[in-house]
Design a protein around this motif. Structure first.
Motif, PDB file in Angstrom:
ATOM      1  N   ASP A 101       0.827  -1.209   0.000  1.00  0.00           N
ATOM      2  CA  ASP A 101       0.000   0.000   0.000  1.00  0.00           C
ATOM      3  C   ASP A 101       0.858   1.255   0.000  1.00  0.00           C
ATOM      4  O   ASP A 101       0.594   2.209  -0.742  1.00  0.00           O
ATOM      5  CB  ASP A 101      -0.954  -0.004   1.197  1.00  0.00           C
ATOM      6  CG  ASP A 101      -0.244  -0.167   2.532  1.00  0.00           C
ATOM      7  OD1 ASP A 101       0.918  -0.612   2.560  1.00  0.00           O
ATOM      8  OD2 ASP A 101      -0.870   0.140   3.571  1.00  0.00           O
TER       9      ASP A 101
ATOM     10  N   ASN B 156      -7.801  -2.571   2.995  1.00  0.00           N
ATOM     11  CA  ASN B 156      -6.470  -2.362   2.410  1.00  0.00           C
ATOM     12  C   ASN B 156      -6.247  -3.369   1.283  1.00  0.00           C
ATOM     13  O   ASN B 156      -5.545  -4.367   1.438  1.00  0.00           O
ATOM     14  CB  ASN B 156      -5.396  -2.514   3.498  1.00  0.00           C
ATOM     15  CG  ASN B 156      -4.070  -1.939   3.050  1.00  0.00           C
ATOM     16  OD1 ASN B 156      -3.827  -1.748   1.858  1.00  0.00           O
ATOM     17  ND2 ASN B 156      -3.207  -1.662   4.005  1.00  0.00           N
TER      18      ASN B 156
ATOM     19  N   ALA C  14      -4.649  -3.123  -1.562  1.00  0.00           N
ATOM     20  CA  ALA C  14      -3.309  -3.193  -2.160  1.00  0.00           C
ATOM     21  C   ALA C  14      -2.491  -4.310  -1.518  1.00  0.00           C
ATOM     22  O   ALA C  14      -1.770  -5.045  -2.202  1.00  0.00           O
ATOM     23  CB  ALA C  14      -2.593  -1.851  -1.989  1.00  0.00           C
ATOM     24  N   ASN C  15      -2.625  -4.473  -0.200  1.00  0.00           N
ATOM     25  CA  ASN C  15      -1.856  -5.501   0.492  1.00  0.00           C
ATOM     26  C   ASN C  15      -2.447  -6.895   0.346  1.00  0.00           C
ATOM     27  O   ASN C  15      -1.836  -7.879   0.753  1.00  0.00           O
ATOM     28  CB  ASN C  15      -1.722  -5.148   1.980  1.00  0.00           C
ATOM     29  CG  ASN C  15      -0.755  -4.004   2.208  1.00  0.00           C
ATOM     30  OD1 ASN C  15      -0.030  -3.598   1.292  1.00  0.00           O
ATOM     31  ND2 ASN C  15      -0.728  -3.474   3.411  1.00  0.00           N
TER      32      ASN C  15
END
Length: 227
Positions: free
Chosen positions: A77, A208, A210-211
């Motif tokens: 992220d 989250n 992106a992670n």
């Protein structure tokens, strides 16, 4: 091979984003809110349809867990935010929604079923039909996103071309790896991430995502290992 479908997809995002940017100042806040709500509802439906493709639910759950841990350890992220921030400085944009717009649009355009299956179809069979259809849909979606987020959405064409192009080239080189089971599991994993995007768009819960992206790679590895 040249990933023609991905290049056309990128061009459609650029064209749609330009239209959305031109409309940006003409939309009152209440119109932008209803656009987000409509997109959120549409995206959650897409995510549910994709996730129902799951063939081995335990593998999928473990893939999300392992992928999430990998993403957190790598701080993906932060990497994405820094990359978007660097690009924002390079283009001299003062748009406060640049980073959120680029990351949100990139996730929507990259982890959908059409991105995965379309790239594999072009790589394995040379058929660009799905990616051309996706290009048209992404072009219209980018109008709505850019009208709300601004110019950051336009630059989502970069990760789209890189991601889809890499998938196409990889699939053309390793065709025997992509069985129907792997494609279904990959699609289902992407569907759950798409549902996460919809929760963010609807302001229910910011996940989250992106992670969690490494889970797309982990689900392929675990599916091969256990099946």
């Amino acid at each position: 091979m040249i990933p023609t479908g991905s290049l056309v997809n990128g061009a459609a995002i650029i064209g749609g984003s330009i239209i959305g940017i031109l409309l940006h100042s003409r939309f009152p806040e209440r119109i932008r809110q209803i656009i987000f709500q409509a997109l959120g509802l549409g995206v959650i439906l897409i995510g549910i349809q994709m996730s129902l493709k799951v063939q081995d639910i335990l593998v999928l759950i473990f893939s999300l867990l392992i992928g999430g841990i990998i993403g957190e350890l790598l701080r993906l992220d932060t990497m994405f935010e820094r990359g978007a921030g660097w690009l924002k400085k390079k283009v001299g944009s003062k748009d406060t929604g640049f980073i959120d717009g680029m990351i949100t649009a990139s996730l929507i355009f990259c982890i959908g079923a059409m991105a995965i299956i379309g790239s594999l179809e072009e790589g394995i069979k040379g058929d660009t039909t799905i990616l051309y259809t996706k290009a048209m849909l992404d072009g219209f979606a980018s109008i709505a996103l850019a009208s709300s987020y601004g110019i950051g959405v336009l630059f989502s064409f970069i990760p789209v071309i890189i991601y889809q192009g890499a998938l196409t080239i990889f699939a053309s080189s390793f065709q025997e790896w992509f069985s129907p089971l792997i494609i279904d599991q990959l699609t289902a994993c992407g569907g759950l991430l798409i549902i996460g995007i919809s929760l963010t768009l609807l302001e229910i819960k910011r996940i989250n995502l992106a992670n969690l992206l490494p889970s797309l790679g982990v689900v392929v590895a675990l599916t091969v290992l256990f099946n």
